[in-house]
Write an enzyme that holds these catalytic residues in place. Structure first.
Site, PDB file in Angstrom:
ATOM      1  N   TYR A  64       0.950  -1.265   0.091  1.00 53.48           N
ATOM      2  CA  TYR A  64      -0.151  -0.037   0.120  1.00 53.48           C
ATOM      3  C   TYR A  64       0.817   1.254  -0.061  1.00 53.48           C
ATOM      4  O   TYR A  64       2.071   1.314   0.679  1.00 53.48           O
ATOM      5  CB  TYR A  64      -0.786  -0.053   1.271  1.00 53.48           C
ATOM      6  N   GLU A  84      -0.744   4.645  -0.383  1.00 54.32           N
ATOM      7  CA  GLU A  84      -1.543   5.845  -0.404  1.00 54.32           C
ATOM      8  C   GLU A  84      -0.661   7.168  -0.031  1.00 54.32           C
ATOM      9  O   GLU A  84       0.045   7.314   0.867  1.00 54.32           O
ATOM     10  CB  GLU A  84      -2.665   5.793   0.823  1.00 54.32           C
ATOM     11  N   ASP A 135      -7.657  14.660 -24.432  1.00 54.32           N
ATOM     12  CA  ASP A 135      -7.525  13.196 -24.024  1.00 54.32           C
ATOM     13  C   ASP A 135      -6.858  12.774 -25.121  1.00 54.32           C
ATOM     14  O   ASP A 135      -7.497  12.458 -26.181  1.00 54.32           O
ATOM     15  CB  ASP A 135      -8.986  12.542 -23.830  1.00 54.32           C
ATOM     16  N   THR A 165      -4.366   7.192 -21.620  1.00 55.06           N
ATOM     17  CA  THR A 165      -3.975   5.974 -21.014  1.00 55.06           C
ATOM     18  C   THR A 165      -2.433   5.571 -21.398  1.00 55.06           C
ATOM     19  O   THR A 165      -1.880   6.278 -22.231  1.00 55.06           O
ATOM     20  CB  THR A 165      -4.993   4.909 -21.641  1.00 55.06           C
ATOM     21  N   LYS A 197      -2.201   2.018 -25.052  1.00 53.62           N
ATOM     22  CA  LYS A 197      -2.731   2.059 -26.470  1.00 53.62           C
ATOM     23  C   LYS A 197      -1.554   2.100 -27.608  1.00 53.62           C
ATOM     24  O   LYS A 197      -0.665   1.326 -27.272  1.00 53.62           O
ATOM     25  CB  LYS A 197      -3.818   3.191 -26.832  1.00 53.62           C
ATOM     26  N   ARG A 215      -2.024  -1.274 -18.700  1.00 47.29           N
ATOM     27  CA  ARG A 215      -3.253  -0.845 -18.622  1.00 47.29           C
ATOM     28  C   ARG A 215      -3.089   0.449 -17.494  1.00 47.29           C
ATOM     29  O   ARG A 215      -2.904  -0.001 -16.470  1.00 47.29           O
ATOM     30  CB  ARG A 215      -4.492  -1.721 -18.331  1.00 47.29           C
TER      31      ARG A 215
HETATM   32  N1  DSN Z   1     -12.669   1.819 -25.111  1.00 44.06           N
HETATM   33  C1  DSN Z   1     -11.435   2.279 -25.467  1.00 44.06           C
HETATM   34  C2  DSN Z   1     -11.283   2.217 -27.014  1.00 44.06           C
HETATM   35  O1  DSN Z   1     -11.463   1.060 -27.623  1.00 44.06           O
HETATM   36  O2  DSN Z   1     -11.253   3.047 -27.829  1.00 44.06           O
HETATM   37  C3  DSN Z   1     -11.160   3.580 -25.317  1.00 44.06           C
HETATM   38  O3  DSN Z   1     -11.127   3.739 -23.841  1.00 44.06           O
END
Ligand code: DSN
Length: 413
Positions: free
Chosen positions: A51, A53, A197, A223, A226, A232
């Site tokens: 942990y 925090e 974003d 994120t 990708k 993730r």
């Molecule tokens: N759900 C994702 C996508 O496939 O674009 C984005 O978070």
């Protein structure tokens, strides 16, 4: 996986099956990727045991000295990678990164202007079924229906009419370059906060292959899994002066203990993304998407906006008389994984759709190049034009396995 096999053969068997699916198939979901051994090792490490925090130097638990070091490394690396003043690497996901910005800058009921999910936006940009659409007032822009691209004049007009407190730019199914400067200017003109974003295109932004939002828009969220090819998770970038507000919103505002094994893996991802090899990888993602798009067009398929500038293209299946759902299933039978997607002005709902989103980050990580994209494009077109032909799908499935199994699942970086 020897310990897992002994302790829990049921889970081990499922993971082995998933490994075989990934290694023998073609992953064309635009938001997915495959990570390096180094990222996997950090994500699967004993850093999960703790942990932590709080933040480095200010934790609510003892024994955090190494967690401080790894979180500092992740924050420093992501700031250097994107040229940001401040980073928070604790959000568990992109939605939570967006939530952190909203919680920092908005009161319940204030107004967000963002891209409609059905035209390429994201759930967390104000969809009525998401927290963002439930606790804020939302107005949404789409694309120009002729060009199927964003029309900044129209968006500026909409901003003047709707007077939002915050504007979100960035998309999950938009194949074209996004003009972040234009969005910041539109936001400033109406006194709104601007959030980019960049989840889908983060790997392209990090390598200078898509214009950056960092230092341009007020906040950047993303994120890590990708085009950036990490574990993730999510992160927020902002100016130094906004750092304390964002940090407070993430912890204790919305999360408790950070996932320290994932933060360690994010640090590895940020290092990998800073290497020359990653820049070559990112350039290949775009080349591959463009060759795939050209191949599909030459086969007579229609692409939304007629092409791509980034890692994905969006197919309009209306002329073929197909739904996205039927197309996704048919390609799945041949080991080609894609996702159905709404297209601008789609007459069908999000579970059926008239479109298909196709992306190249994962196949590019595995080492595939233009020649393989031509093959894949030809296979996709053949199946979509003859969707009930079972023997064709079986034949192509054999060819898919032969091609995919030649490539490693683990990128060398
Ligand atoms: N759900 C994702 C996508 O496939 O674009 C984005 O978070």
């Amino acid at each position: 996986m020897s310990y897992l096999q002994k302790r829990d053969p049921d889970v081990a068997r499922i993971i082995q099956k998933e490994y075989e699916r990934q290694v023998n198939g073609l992953e064309l979901i635009a938001s997915e990727n495959v990570v390096s051994h180094a990222v996997l090792e950090a994500a699967g490490s004993i850093m999960t045991n703790k942990y932590a925090e709080g933040y480095p130097g200010k934790r609510y638990y003892g024994g955090c000295e190494f967690h401080d070091q790894v979180e500092d490394l992740a924050r420093d690396r992501v700031c250097a990678l994107f040229g940001a003043e401040h980073a928070n690497v604790q959000p568990h996901s992109g939605s939570q990164a967006n939530m952190a910005v909203y919680f920092t800058k908005l009161q319940t009921g204030q107004k967000i202007l963002s891209m409609n999910l059905s035209q390429g936006g994201h759930l967390s940009h104000g969809s009525p079924v998401n927290f963002s659409g439930k606790i804020y007032n939302v107005a949404q822009y789409g694309v120009d229906l002729k060009t199927e691209q964003m029309d900044y004049g129209q968006i500026a007009e909409m901003a003047k009419q709707t007077k939002p407190d915050l504007i979100v730019c960035g998309a999950s199914a938009y194949p074209r370059t996004i003009d972040f400067k234009a969005f910041q200017e539109i936001s400033e003109d109406v006194g709104a906060v601007c959030v980019a974003d960049i989840a889908h295109i983060a790997g392209l932004v990090a390598t200078g292959l898509h214009p950056t939002s960092v230092g341009v828009t007020d906040f950047t969220t993303s994120t890590t899994h990708k085009t950036l090819r990490g574990p993730r998770g999510g992160f927020v970038l902002c100016r130094e002066e906004d750092g304390p507000g964002i940090d407070k919103s993430v912890f204790p505002g919305m999360q408790g203990g950070p996932l320290m094994h994932i933060i360690a893996a994010k640090a590895v991802c940020f290092y990998e993304a800073s290497t020359p090899a990653f820049k070559e990888y990112a350039a290949q993602i775009i080349k591959n998407a463009q060759v795939l798009a050209e191949t599909l067009k030459n086969e007579g398929l229609r692409l939304v906006s007629d092409g791509t500038d980034n890692h994905l293209c969006l197919l309009d299946l209306t002329n073929l008389g197909l739904t996205g759902l039927a197309a996704e299933n048919a390609l799945g039978e041949a080991g080609i994984t894609v996702n159905k997607n709404t297209i601008p002005n789609d007459q069908k709902g999000p579970f059926i759709t008239s479109g298909l989103r196709v992306g190249t980050p994962a196949v590019t990580s595995r080492g595939m190049k233009e020649e393989e994209m031509r093959k894949i494009g030809t296979w996709i077109a053949a199946i979509l034009k003859d969707i009930d032909n079972t023997s064709l799908k079986a034949k192509i499935h054999g060819e898919v396995i032969e091609l995919a199994s030649k490539y490693t699942l683990y990128p060398e970086v």
